[in-house]
Design an enzyme around this catalytic site. Structure first.
Site, PDB file in Angstrom:
ATOM      1  N   TYR A  92       0.861  -1.184   0.000  1.00 52.91           N
ATOM      2  CA  TYR A  92       0.000   0.000   0.000  1.00 52.91           C
ATOM      3  C   TYR A  92       0.894   1.230   0.000  1.00 52.91           C
ATOM      4  CZ  TYR A  92      -4.364   2.527   0.650  1.00 52.91           C
ATOM      5  OH  TYR A  92      -5.470   3.334   0.450  1.00 52.91           O
ATOM      6  N   SER A  93       0.745   2.090  -0.997  1.00 51.00           N
ATOM      7  CA  SER A  93       1.509   3.336  -1.120  1.00 51.00           C
ATOM      8  C   SER A  93       3.011   3.016  -1.088  1.00 51.00           C
ATOM      9  CB  SER A  93       1.088   4.319  -0.031  1.00 51.00           C
ATOM     10  OG  SER A  93       1.502   5.636  -0.322  1.00 51.00           O
ATOM     11  N   MET A  94       3.742   3.426  -0.045  1.00 48.94           N
ATOM     12  CA  MET A  94       5.166   3.096   0.044  1.00 48.94           C
ATOM     13  C   MET A  94       5.405   1.604  -0.175  1.00 48.94           C
ATOM     14  SD  MET A  94       7.631   3.205   3.404  1.00 48.94           S
ATOM     15  CE  MET A  94       6.804   1.758   4.116  1.00 48.94           C
ATOM     16  N   ALA A 120      -1.486  -0.891  -4.273  1.00 53.15           N
ATOM     17  CA  ALA A 120      -2.591   0.002  -3.932  1.00 53.15           C
ATOM     18  C   ALA A 120      -2.080   1.383  -3.557  1.00 53.15           C
ATOM     19  CB  ALA A 120      -3.397  -0.583  -2.765  1.00 53.15           C
TER      20      ALA A 120
END
Length: 251
Positions: A92-94, A120
């Site tokens: 997720y993200s990072m 994501a």
């Protein structure tokens, strides 16, 4: 007696019946606990392994890692004993960058690859982006506010913010990493928030350039942290994607 080594997977519950392991990597500032409630929404034959990088939660006293190559080098030997079953990586993200960096590394060595990648709320990591590492503390904190993911009480406590800033800065350095534009032989599904002002739908679509296999994009209502506001549809989509890649999970 020396203290036990730090755990990269502090909440893992071994599942002897598992047919698939799902490794989940957190967003900047997040820890393994963000995935704690996900197991109940997944097939019982999926073993959830949420990953805890240094500098947060139970590893708060450890120095955070700024360089994605160093992070992957430290994490890989911890994951290796758990790669004895089919597996999927979800970031997720990072965390999307960690998932891709690991997959590119294994592909270059000719090692077994995940059945799929779920990425994501992250822009494609082969695209150049402005580094946020030179922001002063004031501007960096304003950046955190703009993401709307940091608890309000953290901004209200100067000492607490000073304690977590090194980890947040390290995580944003990881999130700003630019990875090789080398496609992986792994299907990718990209999840994005329709109101995410930090990762546009166009940015999300660039992930298709990083796979020689199937690419899908799924869009959810909500902003950057739609994993909180759209938890039910997100987990329904994840369950569907895992079952598509490993049909035996539905048996």
């Amino acid at each position: 007696m020396p203290p036990p080594p730090p755990s990269w997977f502090p909440f893992r519950q071994a599942n002897p019946q598992a047919r698939l392991r799902l490794f989940c990597f957190p967003y900047a500032g997040g820890g393994a606990s963000i995935y704690n409630t996900w197991s109940a929404a997944l097939p019982p034959t999926v073993e959830l392994v949420s990953v805890q990088p240094p500098g947060r939660e139970r590893r708060i006293l450890e120095k955070p890692v700024h360089d994605i190559s160093r992070l992957v080098e430290a994490l890989e030997p911890e994951m290796r004993p758990l790669l004895d079953k089919p597996f999927v990586l979800m970031g997720y993200s990072m965390g999307t960058r960690i998932a891709l960096a690991l997959t590119q590394r294994w592909q270059a060595r000719g090692e077994p690859l995940p059945l799929g990648l779920v990425v994501a709320a992250g822009g494609a990591p082969h695209m150049q982006r402005m580094s946020r590492g030179n922001l002063n503390d004031k501007d960096f904190i304003e950046l955190l506010r703009a993401y709307e993911g940091t608890p309000a009480e953290l901004f209200a406590h100067k000492e607490l913010m000073e304690m977590v800033l090194p980890t947040l800065r390290a995580d944003f350095a990881l999130a700003d990493s630019v990875l090789p534009a080398t496609p992986v032989r792994v299907p990718i599904v990209a999840y994005g928030g329709l109101e995410d002002s930090h990762v546009s739908i166009a940015d999300l679509e660039r992930w298709r350039e990083l796979t020689t296999g199937e690419f899908r994009a799924r869009h959810f209502a909500g902003k950057h942290f739609f994993l909180r506001t759209e938890r039910v549809p997100l987990l329904e989509a994840l369950r569907e994607d895992l079952t598509r890649w490993a049909p035996e999970l539905a048996a």
